[in-house]
Design a protein around this motif. Structure first.
Motif, short mmCIF file in Angstrom:
data_model
loop_
_atom_site.label_atom_id
_atom_site.label_comp_id
_atom_site.label_asym_id
_atom_site.label_seq_id
_atom_site.Cartn_x
_atom_site.Cartn_y
_atom_site.Cartn_z
N SER A 88 39.16 -20.21 15.21
CA SER A 88 38.88 -19.70 13.95
C SER A 88 38.92 -19.85 12.82
O SER A 88 37.55 -20.21 11.80
CB SER A 88 39.05 -18.03 13.69
OG SER A 88 40.40 -18.44 13.35
N LEU A 89 39.69 -21.59 12.28
CA LEU A 89 39.40 -22.87 11.46
C LEU A 89 38.26 -22.80 11.41
O LEU A 89 38.04 -23.80 12.49
CB LEU A 89 40.85 -23.43 11.09
CG LEU A 89 42.14 -22.36 11.11
CD1 LEU A 89 43.32 -23.14 11.39
CD2 LEU A 89 42.33 -21.67 9.72
N PRO A 90 37.60 -23.33 10.39
CA PRO A 90 36.21 -24.03 10.09
C PRO A 90 37.09 -25.09 10.52
O PRO A 90 37.61 -25.87 10.35
CB PRO A 90 35.67 -24.00 9.10
CG PRO A 90 36.78 -23.15 8.06
CD PRO A 90 37.42 -22.78 8.74
N GLY A 91 35.92 -26.56 11.11
CA GLY A 91 36.23 -27.69 11.49
C GLY A 91 35.10 -28.10 12.52
O GLY A 91 33.83 -27.57 12.29
N PHE A 92 34.97 -29.18 12.07
CA PHE A 92 33.63 -30.27 12.88
C PHE A 92 33.89 -30.58 14.16
O PHE A 92 32.82 -31.27 14.82
CB PHE A 92 33.47 -31.07 11.67
CG PHE A 92 32.76 -30.87 10.78
CD1 PHE A 92 31.46 -30.54 10.23
CD2 PHE A 92 34.02 -31.03 9.66
CE1 PHE A 92 32.59 -29.63 8.81
CE2 PHE A 92 34.03 -30.40 7.92
CZ PHE A 92 32.52 -29.58 7.95
N ASP A 93 35.57 -30.75 15.18
CA ASP A 93 35.04 -31.22 16.06
C ASP A 93 34.85 -30.14 17.21
O ASP A 93 34.68 -29.51 16.97
CB ASP A 93 36.61 -31.67 16.25
CG ASP A 93 37.95 -30.86 15.31
OD1 ASP A 93 37.58 -29.70 14.50
OD2 ASP A 93 38.73 -30.77 16.69
N ASP A 94 34.52 -30.90 18.17
CA ASP A 94 33.87 -30.15 19.37
C ASP A 94 35.35 -29.24 20.37
O ASP A 94 36.28 -30.16 20.51
CB ASP A 94 33.71 -32.09 20.50
CG ASP A 94 32.85 -31.40 21.37
OD1 ASP A 94 32.07 -29.57 21.54
OD2 ASP A 94 33.31 -31.40 23.10
N ARG A 95 34.57 -28.58 20.41
CA ARG A 95 35.61 -27.53 20.39
C ARG A 95 35.06 -26.68 22.37
O ARG A 95 35.17 -25.76 22.48
CB ARG A 95 35.40 -26.78 19.81
CG ARG A 95 36.94 -26.23 19.02
CD ARG A 95 36.13 -25.62 17.47
NE ARG A 95 37.22 -25.72 16.34
CZ ARG A 95 37.29 -25.13 15.66
NH1 ARG A 95 36.12 -24.82 14.63
NH2 ARG A 95 38.75 -25.46 13.98
N SER A 96 34.31 -27.48 22.57
CA SER A 96 33.82 -26.45 23.99
C SER A 96 34.84 -26.17 24.44
O SER A 96 34.45 -25.21 25.43
CB SER A 96 32.53 -27.26 24.33
OG SER A 96 32.54 -28.39 24.32
N GLY A 97 35.64 -27.36 24.86
CA GLY A 97 36.81 -26.85 25.63
C GLY A 97 38.22 -25.99 26.37
O GLY A 97 38.28 -25.28 26.33
N GLU A 98 37.92 -25.73 24.16
CA GLU A 98 38.75 -24.20 23.81
C GLU A 98 37.97 -22.96 24.02
O GLU A 98 38.55 -22.32 24.90
CB GLU A 98 39.42 -24.85 22.44
CG GLU A 98 40.71 -25.59 22.28
CD GLU A 98 40.83 -26.39 20.74
OE1 GLU A 98 40.09 -26.08 19.67
OE2 GLU A 98 41.53 -27.03 20.59
N GLU A 99 36.51 -23.60 24.04
CA GLU A 99 36.13 -22.35 23.80
C GLU A 99 35.84 -22.02 25.63
O GLU A 99 35.51 -20.14 25.39
CB GLU A 99 34.70 -22.04 23.32
CG GLU A 99 34.68 -22.34 21.97
CD GLU A 99 33.22 -22.70 20.86
OE1 GLU A 99 32.56 -23.05 21.74
OE2 GLU A 99 33.65 -23.05 19.74
N LYS A 100 35.47 -22.95 26.25
CA LYS A 100 35.49 -22.42 27.54
C LYS A 100 37.03 -22.03 27.90
O LYS A 100 37.30 -20.50 28.78
CB LYS A 100 34.90 -23.52 28.48
CG LYS A 100 35.18 -23.83 30.05
CD LYS A 100 33.92 -22.92 30.69
CE LYS A 100 33.54 -23.05 31.85
NZ LYS A 100 35.27 -22.03 32.35
#
Lengths: 370, 579
Positions: A88-100
């Motif tokens: 939930s912290l704002p950031g620019f890196d790709d998070r699709s893995g974590e979101e999955k």
């Protein structure tokens, strides 16, 4: 302040020669049976005990299973919380893995809760024994309360995450500012509902304006969580019917004990009543059997002389007078006049020419009735 | 100093074992209410106690996979039952907890019966009292129509029970107090001495390490020194419910209420899990009315928000909110019903009029007016016999010393309207607590009283129905300030410990007090204690042999009269002795 008396007690216990046990041991011829003595003195009720045991082990296994799942859920929830905080912290890196990962865990937990709820249903099975039922009932209430607590924690976590996600979107809308009501339940669900509707709208808009893929995925994710919350709400509702409210009479121990005593008494009464019914039905069966036998014998008694007269008939030429003569003593003994007449007729039908008989037997019957 | 918490802690240690084993809790007749009043079924269920039963229930089944927790009072009867149980164990293992000191001979008997060595733990948990509120306990001694009186003194059985239970209270609260008692009461003295002896016997148990600034005090009082508090109509919520309907171990029976719904036929009133009751239990009837109005409007606003269901979303929200809503609605209807019933009874019995007269009788000096009003009330058919008896008794106590009082006249009139039973009851109360029996002045006589009354009249009385303050207030104020005289409340020697100054009295102010009233405590006094506790740093716990309302108090007076004092004398002679 309390005082432990275990040591004193054990020293007393050891000082007593275990006379009764030795007595029992000598009674048992084989030494190997010594361990079974506890069981051997109630061989009569062994079957019942076995049955009772099965019922309770159901409560026990389900309780163990649910506890197992709940502790798993706890671990998962903890992991999810960490992930949520990170994501939930704002950031620019790709998070699709974590979101999955997040959506996987969320799905897992929801499934687990569903599973727990399903298991509770098994406890509904009635064993017919009031004490047993009471025990299962209590187990159900206790487990329902625990599952509910777990689901509340999970639900709160999810709605917080949802809020955080929304905030990150930057597209804050008045809904979220206005939902400062004190009631968290209210907040949770209305929030997720709104989020769900909103994301659907957004998705539609997206299609029209063909905005970038990322936002759409994000929206879908939010929609998923929102759906999850609603699903959880349903589980919650289901469990609520099982949980007893604190502070009501149902939650009083003495009331429950009194009630159980009354229930047991009632069950006892019903059992006695049942036994009476059973006895009565046995009696009925015997009476029925005996009546059948009597009727059967009557038929035999009536049929036999008749068959005899059938042989006589061709000789006598007049069959009519014979049957009434034989019939009268039989009808005198039995009230069912008409019934007796029919079997009386049948042998005639079989033995004689039907056309002849039709003309012949009618006067016989009327005679008999007269 | 919280008796409910103390009880709860004991129960938690009993069932709190987290082995994951399913447990059964066996109780006896004495411990069932004890456990019921400090914990709930659902909190026991949380600890895997899936079955709760009585040890004297012979129809329990064998369930070998259950671990059994036994919590009983070490009475001979219960011990015998337990021996039987251990001889033929129905459960896998046993943990024994006793609510009081268990005798060595009893332990031996148990050990002898334990052939299969199923007992894993034996412990004394001193929860031998009924925790009503957090600062009120009782022993419910008059429960089985048992009287604590016998031949003008203690019924030996009750004295024994009282001593043991009071000892358990002190152990539970971790106090080793100095014991003071009402000098004029044989019963208080006897109990104080027995208790001091008991504490000496169990020296090791009472050896608490916690440091204290001042010695705690146990004050044993006798009901006969303040007969007014139980006779007056109380107007605070909890006290009213007990006076008009009756509270039995925090349960209220509403079966006789007209048009009652099934689920409200019996309700629980407990400070522990009813926030509305906890907030309002000490409020008077007027304030209570306001509170309940606010409560209902709060509920109404909730209902409204639940009512406008327009979409599926609203429906789901309703379902979600439902549990809390249901709890609230259950509680609202409970209190609305109860308050409604109270106001019905108050109106029907004209309790407000009676109460006003009672207060004037007790708090001011206007003999002739009061007498006239009492006569009017006795003649009124709509007022209950109990109220008339109370008024006559109050008059008798108030104007006992007046030379030409009209008690005889009133008694005759009472007999004429309500029969001899009523007269007998009124006399019993007067007998029980007449001036000769009391040691302190309950009424301010003569000039000072009149002057005071005038000042009060000028200032305007706050509430005519609650002018009277229980005697306990004065006693406690004196005690806390170390001004309580030894002539009226002597110490039992040898029971206290620590530094004692020359005259045998602690110099410091008293911080912790346990008050115990022989003959029953009232909820009105409990309200007073709660008030003192909230306003000052002193911590007080109040207890009694039972909790009485006016009816029970009068009954007790009758009991005592029957069993001693004036036994054999017929009502007429008693009356003559009195006047």
């Amino acid at each position: 302040m309390f005082r432990d008396r275990t040591n004193l007690y054990i020293s007393y216990r050891q000082s007593f020669p275990r006379s009764t046990r030795q007595l029992l041991a000598t009674h048992a011829s084989d030494e190997e049976e010594q361990g079974l003595i506890a069981n051997s003195d109630n061989t009569g009720g062994a079957d019942e005990i076995e049955l009772a045991h099965m019922g309770n082990s159901l409560a026990k296994t389900i309780s163990d299973d649910v506890h197992g799942i709940l502790s798993e859920i706890k671990v998962k929830v903890n992991r999810l919380e960490v992930l949520h905080r990170k994501n939930s912290l704002p950031g620019f890196d790709d998070r699709s893995g974590e979101e999955k990962l997040i959506s996987d865990i969320t799905y897992d937990i929801t499934q687990d809760l569903h599973h727990c709820q399903g298991m509770l249903k098994k406890l509904d099975r009635q064993s017919g024994d009031p004490v047993q039922d009471k025990m299962q009932m209590n187990a159900k209430i206790a487990l329902a309360t625990k599952i509910q607590d777990a689901s509340t924690v999970f639900r709160k976590l999810q709605s917080n995450y949802l809020k955080a996600l929304k905030r990150n979107e930057g597209s804050m809308d008045p809904i979220f500012q206005s939902t400062t009501s004190s009631n968290t339940h209210d907040e949770d669900v209305s929030l997720s509902q709104k989020a769900l509707q909103q994301s659907q709208q957004l998705i539609e808009e997206d299609d029209q304006s063909t905005q970038n893929h990322h936002i759409r995925q994000r929206e879908r994710e939010i929609a998923q969580i929102a759906e999850g919350i609603i699903e959880l709400a349903e589980i919650f509702k289901d469990l609520q019917t099982m949980v007893i409210d604190q502070g009501t009479l149902l939650d009083r121990i003495d009331y429950n004990i009194e009630n159980m005593a009354v229930n047991v008494k009632q069950a006892d009464k019903e059992l006695v009543q049942g036994a009476v019914y059973q006895k009565r039905s046995n009696k009925c069966k015997i009476i029925l059997l005996l009546t059948l036998v009597v009727v059967g014998l009557l038929i035999v008694v009536i049929a036999k002389p008749r068959s005899h007269t059938v042989y006589v008939e061709p000789v006598a030429g007049k069959p009519a007078p014979a049957p009434p003569a034989n019939d009268k003593p039989a009808t005198g003994g039995d009230n069912k006049n008409n019934n007796n007449d029919r079997p009386v007729d049948e042998p005639e039908k079989g033995s004689q020419n039907p056309q002849d008989d039709g003309a012949d037997s009618r006067p016989v019957v009327s005679h008999a009735l007269l | 100093m919280n008796v409910t918490e103390t009880g709860k802690e004991y129960i938690t240690t009993m069932v709190g074992d987290k082995s994951g084993k399913l447990k059964v809790l066996l109780l006896d007749g004495e411990t069932t209410p004890i456990v019921s009043m400090c914990t709930t079924q659902s909190s026991l269920l949380q600890n895997e106690v899936y079955l709760i039963d009585r040890i004297d229930n012979p129809n329990r089944e064998k369930q070998r996979h259950l671990a059994c927790i036994v919590f009983i009072r070490p009475s001979n009867d219960s011990i015998a039952k337990l021996c039987e149980e251990l001889r033929n164990p129905r459960y896998a293992s046993y943990e024994l907890y006793f609510s009081n000191v268990v005798k060595k001979s009893q332990l031996e008997r148990l050990a002898e019966s334990d052939d299969y060595e199923v007992v894993k733990k034996v412990q004394e948990s001193f929860a031998d009292f009924l925790a009503v509120n957090k600062d009120l306990f009782n022993f419910s001694l008059t429960r089985n129509s048992l009287s604590i009186y016998s031949d003008g003194g203690w019924n030996p059985e009750c004295l024994n029970r009282c001593t043991e239970s009071l000892q358990a209270v002190l152990l539970g609260l971790k106090l080793r107090p100095q014991i003071r008692y009402d000098a004029n009461s044989n019963m208080a003295r006897k109990l104080a001495e027995e208790l001091a002896y008991g504490i000496k016997q169990e020296e090791n148990l009472f050896n608490f390490k916690t440091p204290r600034d001042s010695a705690p005090v146990l004050l044993i009082l006798d009901r006969k020194n303040d007969p007014l508090t139980p006779l007056l109509t109380p107007w605070s919520y909890q006290a009213m419910v007990h006076e008009f309907i009756g509270i039995d171990n925090n349960r209220v029976d509403l079966r006789n209420t007209p048009e009652i719904r099934d689920e409200l036929k019996e309700i629980v009133l407990s400070q522990n899990d009813d926030p509305f009751f906890a907030d309002n239990m000490y409020h008077n009837f007027g304030d209570l009315g306001q509170s309940i109005k606010d409560y209902v409007s709060h509920y109404q606003s909730k209902t409204q928000s639940n009512m406008d269901i327009e979409s599926i979303a609203d429906m789901k929200r309703f379902v979600e909110e439902y549990p809390e809503f249901r709890r609230l609605s259950g509680n609202v209807s409970k209190h609305v019903t109860l308050v409604g019933e109270l106001s019905r009874i108050v109106e029907k019995g004209q309790h407000l009029d009676v109460s006003e007269l009672e207060q004037t009788l007790v708090c001011s000096d206007s003999h002739n007016d009061s007498l006239k009003q009492i006569q009017q009330i006795i003649a009124a058919p709509s007022i209950s016999m109990e109220n008339k008896v109370r008024l006559v008794a109050l008059y008798g106590l108030r104007y006992e010393q007046k030379d030409n009082n009209s008690l005889k006249l009133l008694c005759e009139m009472l007999g004429q309207y309500e029969g001899q039973d009523a007269v007998q009851a009124a006399q019993a109360v007067i007998n029980f607590a007449c001036l000769a029996q009391r040691q302190e002045a309950l009424f301010e006589e003569g000039f000072i009283a009149k002057a005071k009354g005038n000042i009060m009249g000028l200032k305007g009385i706050q509430n005519v129905y609650t002018q009277h303050r229980p005697l306990l207030e004065k006693t406690l104020t004196n005690l806390v300030k170390n001004k309580l005289r030894e002539a009226t409340h002597p110490y039992v020697r040898g029971a206290g410990r620590g530094p004692v100054s020359n005259n045998g009295v602690y110099e410091d102010d008293v911080q912790e007090v346990v008050v115990f009233i022989v003959g029953g405590v009232t909820y009105e006094e409990a309200r007073l204690i709660a008030e003192i506790n909230s306003q000052s740093s002193v911590r007080i716990v109040l207890g009694g042999t039972s909790i009485v309302n006016s009816g029970e108090f009068i009954q007790e007076c009758l009991d005592q009269n029957h069993r001693g004092l004036l036994r054999g004398a017929d009502p007429e002679t008693r009356l003559r002795q009195l006047i």
